[in-house]
Design a protein around this motif. Sequence first.
Motif, PDB file in Angstrom:
ATOM      1  N   PRO A  10      -2.143  10.463   2.670  1.00  0.00           N
ATOM      2  CA  PRO A  10      -3.123   9.375   2.429  1.00  0.00           C
ATOM      3  C   PRO A  10      -2.786   8.107   3.210  1.00  0.00           C
ATOM      4  CG  PRO A  10      -2.466  10.416   0.367  1.00  0.00           C
ATOM      5  CD  PRO A  10      -1.558  10.955   1.422  1.00  0.00           C
ATOM      6  N   VAL A  11      -1.485   7.809   3.356  1.00  0.00           N
ATOM      7  CA  VAL A  11      -1.077   6.625   4.121  1.00  0.00           C
ATOM      8  C   VAL A  11      -1.460   6.799   5.586  1.00  0.00           C
ATOM      9  CG1 VAL A  11       0.896   5.231   4.875  1.00  0.00           C
ATOM     10  CG2 VAL A  11       0.819   6.137   2.541  1.00  0.00           C
ATOM     11  N   GLN A  26      -3.851   8.544   6.802  1.00  0.00           N
ATOM     12  CA  GLN A  26      -5.306   8.444   6.948  1.00  0.00           C
ATOM     13  C   GLN A  26      -5.781   6.991   6.873  1.00  0.00           C
ATOM     14  OE1 GLN A  26      -6.613  11.080   3.833  1.00  0.00           O
ATOM     15  NE2 GLN A  26      -6.442  12.922   5.109  1.00  0.00           N
ATOM     16  N   ARG A  27      -5.194   6.214   5.939  1.00  0.00           N
ATOM     17  CA  ARG A  27      -5.624   4.824   5.777  1.00  0.00           C
ATOM     18  C   ARG A  27      -5.204   3.947   6.955  1.00  0.00           C
ATOM     19  NH1 ARG A  27      -4.058   5.623   0.298  1.00  0.00           N
ATOM     20  NH2 ARG A  27      -2.069   4.564   0.692  1.00  0.00           N
ATOM     21  N   THR A  59       1.642   4.451  -3.181  1.00  0.00           N
ATOM     22  CA  THR A  59       1.283   5.850  -2.917  1.00  0.00           C
ATOM     23  C   THR A  59       2.050   6.771  -3.858  1.00  0.00           C
ATOM     24  OG1 THR A  59       0.899   5.336  -0.588  1.00  0.00           O
ATOM     25  CG2 THR A  59       1.194   7.664  -1.173  1.00  0.00           C
ATOM     26  N   GLU A  67       0.827  -1.208   0.000  1.00  0.00           N
ATOM     27  CA  GLU A  67       0.000   0.000   0.000  1.00  0.00           C
ATOM     28  C   GLU A  67       0.860   1.256   0.000  1.00  0.00           C
ATOM     29  OE1 GLU A  67      -3.879   1.627   2.532  1.00  0.00           O
ATOM     30  OE2 GLU A  67      -2.985  -0.329   2.963  1.00  0.00           O
TER      31      GLU A  67
END
Length: 413
Positions: free
Chosen positions: A239-240, A242-243, A89, A85
Amino acid sequence: MLLSPFEKVLVKRYLLPGRSEAFIALVAGISLVAVALGVAALVIVMSVMNGFRAELFDKIVGLNGHAIVQAYGGRIENWQSVLQEVRQTPGVTQASPLIEQPQMGSFNGRVDLVFARGNTAEDIQRLKPKLVSGSLAPLKPGAGEVAIGSQLAANLGIRVGDTLTIINPQGRSTPFGTVPREIAYRVAAIFEIGVFDFDERFVVMPIEDAQTLLLTGDAIGMIEVQVTDPDAVTEILKPVSQRLAGQAVVTDWRSMNASLFEALAVERVAMFVVLSIIVLVAVFNILSSLIMLVRAKTRDIAILRTMGASRKSLLKVFVTVGFVVGALGTVAGLILGAAFLFFRQSIVRVIEVLTGQNLWDPKIRFLTELPARPDPVEIVLIVIMALVFSFLATLYPAFKAASTDPVQVLRYE
């Protein structure tokens, strides 16, 4: 500001005064030297500060990456999916699994704190340019080979081929308590990163060996991340973050070394302000020498005025004289600063020999050598600042000379 032939003759005459005005020439020479020293000090200090920050950043980030993803509790169990993941990114150039935990290292009765660091084979090869002795080729999973920092090797007296015992306090439980886990590793290589703390503590091994030593199973400690733009690492990895909220925390290089880089930034600004004041004080010498020159040449100025010299011409002459002194001092300062930076390490060694003091202690400075990285933009700003100060210092004596009343002066001659 263009000068007429008449004005050029006057400028040359006042820049090179005769024997009767030797004192004025001496003051002008001191002004030039003072400006040169001020500019050189600014160039040297700012270049060293820039170099210190850049070298520290390159070495720290080169080993630790721009950010790390670390799970709560210190172990990432499903790290393969998290790693995939992170790699997908946008803006991430590299992501690698990593294990790093403090342990005890022992050799011939000597014991020291070490950081057992498990890396992938690809990351281990990044140490190749930093090797002092040995080879990284033997560092394969299950081979029992490690690479250690040069300062750690010096502290424990280890050479390539010796056996280092790493003691893990979290050993196996027995009816008599917990027995520390001890594993012996052969030292295959010694490296020197250039950051004292790293060279003093790190023991690098394949990640599989680190998992065996630390009894973590298939889990890892963290994921090391590198991005395209280190200054935008927070935005890239947002984004990382948040995920993985609630599972892991993303820490960038600023947070990991916040106190160090903030201290460098404050010190850099403080040094620039202080040394700028030195340049300002230096140009006051230009002011004083021009005032002395105007007072010495009052009669000459009055005669020139009666012969038709305009106030504007006299203003241009004395501004040019002072500005040339400042400009020559600035150029001399740039040359002096460049020479100092080029021979900086030799100069440090000479001073250490003369004084008997260790001026660059890696334990305090983090780096093994005095760094320097001149910034062209900063150098241009320093030159502009010195020239502007020099120009402003000429205005009062130049206006004083231009406002001389020939009638009042010659009446009493």
